[in-house]
Design a protein around this motif. Structure first.
Motif, short mmCIF file in Angstrom:
data_model
loop_
_atom_site.label_atom_id
_atom_site.label_comp_id
_atom_site.label_asym_id
_atom_site.label_seq_id
_atom_site.Cartn_x
_atom_site.Cartn_y
_atom_site.Cartn_z
N ARG A 206 0.84 -1.21 0.00
CA ARG A 206 0.00 0.00 0.00
C ARG A 206 0.86 1.25 0.00
O ARG A 206 0.59 2.21 -0.72
N ILE A 207 1.92 1.25 0.81
CA ILE A 207 2.82 2.40 0.88
C ILE A 207 3.47 2.66 -0.48
O ILE A 207 3.47 3.78 -0.98
N LEU A 208 4.01 1.60 -1.07
CA LEU A 208 4.70 1.75 -2.35
C LEU A 208 3.74 2.16 -3.47
O LEU A 208 4.09 2.98 -4.32
N PHE A 209 2.54 1.61 -3.46
CA PHE A 209 1.56 1.95 -4.49
C PHE A 209 1.08 3.39 -4.34
O PHE A 209 0.99 4.14 -5.31
N GLY B 8 -7.07 9.71 -3.17
CA GLY B 8 -7.03 8.26 -3.39
C GLY B 8 -5.78 7.64 -2.80
O GLY B 8 -5.85 6.59 -2.14
N GLY B 9 -4.64 8.29 -2.99
CA GLY B 9 -3.39 7.76 -2.45
C GLY B 9 -3.39 7.72 -0.93
O GLY B 9 -2.97 6.72 -0.33
N LEU B 10 -3.85 8.78 -0.29
CA LEU B 10 -3.91 8.80 1.18
C LEU B 10 -4.88 7.75 1.72
O LEU B 10 -4.61 7.10 2.73
N SER B 11 -6.00 7.59 1.04
CA SER B 11 -6.99 6.59 1.44
C SER B 11 -6.37 5.19 1.41
O SER B 11 -6.54 4.40 2.34
N ILE B 12 -5.65 4.90 0.34
CA ILE B 12 -5.02 3.58 0.20
C ILE B 12 -3.88 3.44 1.21
O ILE B 12 -3.75 2.40 1.86
N LEU B 13 -3.06 4.47 1.36
CA LEU B 13 -1.94 4.42 2.30
C LEU B 13 -2.42 4.07 3.71
O LEU B 13 -1.87 3.18 4.36
#
Length: 129
Positions: free
Chosen positions: A9-12, A54-59
């Motif tokens: 998740r962090i890398l994505f 979106g990135g923060l949500s996934i992170l």
């Protein structure tokens, strides 16, 4: 092995979180306008907000399935409009755009996997489970 999912998740998410603020710069807005993005002065910063959200949500793994759909919403038009390698006359530039196009397709695949499977362990969504 549970640590592999949060690491993924962090890398994505990193590319969307790090690149998002750049969508508010004159250079990025100008590039979008030069590629035919309609209302680039609004659409490009909006796309940055979508990517960062979106990135923060996934992170964080908070509503990650929705965050993944935000990434899909971001990637589809960006990939088609900004990395249309088939329309680039210069062979070297066309090759670069094809690489960027394929990179975005792979990220689109990752986003669709998260949209289906969710955030996994060590996430807000799975807190207390």
């Amino acid at each position: 092995m549970n640590y592999i999912v949060p690491l993924g998740r962090i890398l994505f998410a990193a590319i969307f979180i790090i690149a998002g603020p750049g969508h508010f710069t004159a250079n990025t807005i100008g590039y979008g306008a030069s590629k035919g993005v309609p209302l680039a002065s609004i659409a490009v910063p909006l796309s940055g907000l979508i990517a960062m959200a979106g990135g923060l949500s996934i992170l964080l793994g908070f509503k990650a399935k929705y965050g993944a759909w935000l990434i899909v919403l971001f990637l589809v038009p960006v990939t088609i409009m900004l990395h249309n390698f088939w329309a680039v006359p210069n062979p070297a530039q066309a090759q670069l755009q094809q690489v960027m196009f394929m990179k975005n397709l792979s990220m689109l695949g990752g986003a669709l996997l998260i949209a289906h499977f969710g955030s996994g362990p060590f996430s807000v969504d799975h807190r207390g489970k």
